[in-house]
Every structure is written in C-alpha cells, then in structure tokens.
Design a protein around this motif. Structure first.
Motif, PDB file in Angstrom:
ATOM      1  N   LYS A  33      34.930 -21.156 106.200  1.00  0.00           N
ATOM      2  CA  LYS A  33      33.889 -21.421 107.180  1.00  0.00           C
ATOM      3  C   LYS A  33      34.056 -21.333 108.649  1.00  0.00           C
ATOM      4  O   LYS A  33      33.467 -20.781 109.409  1.00  0.00           O
ATOM      5  CB  LYS A  33      32.760 -22.741 106.754  1.00  0.00           C
ATOM      6  CG  LYS A  33      32.217 -22.453 105.502  1.00  0.00           C
ATOM      7  CD  LYS A  33      31.438 -23.595 104.967  1.00  0.00           C
ATOM      8  CE  LYS A  33      30.635 -23.694 103.732  1.00  0.00           C
ATOM      9  NZ  LYS A  33      29.890 -25.126 103.414  1.00  0.00           N
ATOM     10  N   LEU A  34      35.302 -22.204 108.927  1.00  0.00           N
ATOM     11  CA  LEU A  34      35.748 -22.216 110.476  1.00  0.00           C
ATOM     12  C   LEU A  34      36.189 -21.088 110.510  1.00  0.00           C
ATOM     13  O   LEU A  34      35.771 -20.395 111.806  1.00  0.00           O
ATOM     14  CB  LEU A  34      36.587 -23.374 110.441  1.00  0.00           C
ATOM     15  CG  LEU A  34      37.035 -23.790 111.937  1.00  0.00           C
ATOM     16  CD1 LEU A  34      35.928 -24.097 112.319  1.00  0.00           C
ATOM     17  CD2 LEU A  34      38.073 -24.796 111.987  1.00  0.00           C
ATOM     18  N   LEU A  35      37.101 -20.137 109.813  1.00  0.00           N
ATOM     19  CA  LEU A  35      37.314 -18.936 110.137  1.00  0.00           C
ATOM     20  C   LEU A  35      36.353 -18.056 110.564  1.00  0.00           C
ATOM     21  O   LEU A  35      36.205 -17.333 111.405  1.00  0.00           O
ATOM     22  CB  LEU A  35      38.495 -18.222 108.977  1.00  0.00           C
ATOM     23  CG  LEU A  35      38.886 -16.872 109.350  1.00  0.00           C
ATOM     24  CD1 LEU A  35      39.836 -16.870 110.637  1.00  0.00           C
ATOM     25  CD2 LEU A  35      39.837 -16.593 108.122  1.00  0.00           C
ATOM     26  N   HIS A  50      28.920 -26.463 109.128  1.00  0.00           N
ATOM     27  CA  HIS A  50      28.928 -26.229 107.660  1.00  0.00           C
ATOM     28  C   HIS A  50      30.373 -26.638 107.464  1.00  0.00           C
ATOM     29  O   HIS A  50      30.815 -27.414 106.458  1.00  0.00           O
ATOM     30  CB  HIS A  50      28.697 -24.731 107.253  1.00  0.00           C
ATOM     31  CG  HIS A  50      27.491 -24.590 106.753  1.00  0.00           C
ATOM     32  ND1 HIS A  50      27.111 -24.785 105.593  1.00  0.00           N
ATOM     33  CD2 HIS A  50      26.191 -23.814 107.466  1.00  0.00           C
ATOM     34  CE1 HIS A  50      25.677 -24.753 105.442  1.00  0.00           C
ATOM     35  NE2 HIS A  50      25.114 -23.825 106.419  1.00  0.00           N
ATOM     36  N   ALA A  51      31.235 -26.248 108.159  1.00  0.00           N
ATOM     37  CA  ALA A  51      32.828 -26.379 108.062  1.00  0.00           C
ATOM     38  C   ALA A  51      33.144 -28.049 108.081  1.00  0.00           C
ATOM     39  O   ALA A  51      33.773 -28.451 107.224  1.00  0.00           O
ATOM     40  CB  ALA A  51      33.667 -25.627 108.931  1.00  0.00           C
ATOM     41  N   LEU A  54      37.137 -28.158  98.608  1.00  0.00           N
ATOM     42  CA  LEU A  54      36.304 -28.237  99.721  1.00  0.00           C
ATOM     43  C   LEU A  54      36.976 -27.896 100.917  1.00  0.00           C
ATOM     44  O   LEU A  54      36.556 -27.307 101.923  1.00  0.00           O
ATOM     45  CB  LEU A  54      35.805 -29.611  99.752  1.00  0.00           C
ATOM     46  CG  LEU A  54      34.469 -29.981  98.732  1.00  0.00           C
ATOM     47  CD1 LEU A  54      33.992 -31.352  98.671  1.00  0.00           C
ATOM     48  CD2 LEU A  54      33.301 -29.051  99.244  1.00  0.00           C
ATOM     49  N   LEU A  55      38.309 -28.275 101.080  1.00  0.00           N
ATOM     50  CA  LEU A  55      39.114 -27.764 102.194  1.00  0.00           C
ATOM     51  C   LEU A  55      39.289 -26.438 102.429  1.00  0.00           C
ATOM     52  O   LEU A  55      39.236 -26.023 103.532  1.00  0.00           O
ATOM     53  CB  LEU A  55      40.603 -28.557 102.419  1.00  0.00           C
ATOM     54  CG  LEU A  55      40.549 -30.029 102.446  1.00  0.00           C
ATOM     55  CD1 LEU A  55      42.045 -30.859 102.529  1.00  0.00           C
ATOM     56  CD2 LEU A  55      40.191 -30.293 103.962  1.00  0.00           C
ATOM     57  N   ILE A  56      39.496 -25.583 101.176  1.00  0.00           N
ATOM     58  CA  ILE A  56      39.589 -24.364 101.354  1.00  0.00           C
ATOM     59  C   ILE A  56      38.084 -23.643 101.908  1.00  0.00           C
ATOM     60  O   ILE A  56      38.194 -22.815 102.813  1.00  0.00           O
ATOM     61  CB  ILE A  56      39.943 -23.546 100.087  1.00  0.00           C
ATOM     62  CG1 ILE A  56      41.401 -23.915 100.015  1.00  0.00           C
ATOM     63  CG2 ILE A  56      39.692 -22.126 100.101  1.00  0.00           C
ATOM     64  CD1 ILE A  56      41.986 -23.570  98.509  1.00  0.00           C
TER      65      ILE A  56
END
Length: 164
Positions: free
Chosen positions: A72-74, A28-29, A65-67
């Motif tokens: 998502k990555l976090l 997803h990220a 989108l970067l946020i």
C-alpha cells in the motif's frame, strides 16, 4: 499548445491530487502496519474474521499485514514520483499507475454501493452480515480506496504530456 499559465495551473493541480492520493494510501498502509504490530482499534471494521485471526495466530498475521502495508505504501508513493517525472520510462510507470488508480476507483466504488445496499436492506445476505464490518467498508475503508483512486486518476489525467 496550452498557455504557460494554464499548464502551470494543471501541474499544480495534478501534484496536489497526487499528494491527496498519497495521503489516502498512507492511511491505509498505516492501519495495516498498526494491526501488524498488534493494534486492535478499528480492526472489527474490517471484519470479525480479521479480529479472530489476529487473536488466534498473531505471528502468522504479522508478516502478511506488513507485506500488505508495504504494498500500500509503495502504491501511495510511486504515483507521486511518477507525477513529478522522477522515474525513467515514464510512460510504463504512468500506465501502471493508471491501472492501479482505476482498480482502486472500481473496487472502492463497487464496495461502497454493495455495503450501503446491505446496510439499507436492499441486499439481504442469506447468512446475515457483520454490521461493524459492513459499516467500516461502507463508510471508511472503501470510500478511502475510492478517494485514493479518484485522486490518482485525476492527477494522472491532469499531468498527461502536452498534445494528448
């Protein structure tokens, strides 16, 4: 008290599930990052609104989108660190992960049901619907959210402290 062999097996299963949840969240990220950088592949499966917005004002879409990608990555990394017991105040972090896992499970599961019901003609939106987006949500993005949440919840359950 659980025998040592059974506990080791549960620990391994919980870690495997945590990594599976990590993989789903990272996918997803990665797509959010790819779209933030201007990629278009599979963007229509999110919705034509996303395609139009990215075309109209890419400079405004990129930071959002970067946020989203970072969040998502976090959310993908944090549970792995929690399952391995590498954070102080583990109970607070586990509680946060439980909320996240349940939210992912419910969000993904409900959207899978609704979007498939629309595709099957059981639900008929008054204004019609975006078929590519509905397919994307029914068969790709929301199942991935569901898998992420299910793997996370199972990992947390199997890694719970002894005696609970």
């Amino acid at each position: 008290m659980m025998p040592q062999r059974a506990q080791a097996s549960r620990t391994q299963a919980s870690r495997t599930l945590a990594w599976a949840a990590f993989a789903a969240g990272t996918v997803h990220a990665a797509f959010s990052t790819y779209w933030a950088l201007g990629g278009q592949w599979l963007l229509a499966t999110v919705g034509q609104w996303a395609v139009a917005r990215a075309a109209e004002d890419p400079a405004a879409v990129r930071p959002t989108l970067l946020i989203v990608a970072g969040a998502k990555l976090l959310a993908a990394v944090l549970p792995v660190v929690v399952i391995y017991g590498r954070l102080p105040r583990p109970r607070a972090w586990r509680t946060l992960c439980w909320f996240g896992g349940i939210a992912l499970l419910l969000y993904g599961g409900l959207n899978i049901l609704v979007s498939n019901a629309v595709l099957a003609g059981i639900i008929r939106p008054a204004g019609g619907y975006d078929k590519a987006a509905m397919i994307g949500h029914a068969w790709l993005w929301d199942p991935l959210f569901f898998i992420w949440g299910a793997a996370l919840c199972l990992a947390l359950y199997l890694s719970r402290p002894a005696g609970r």
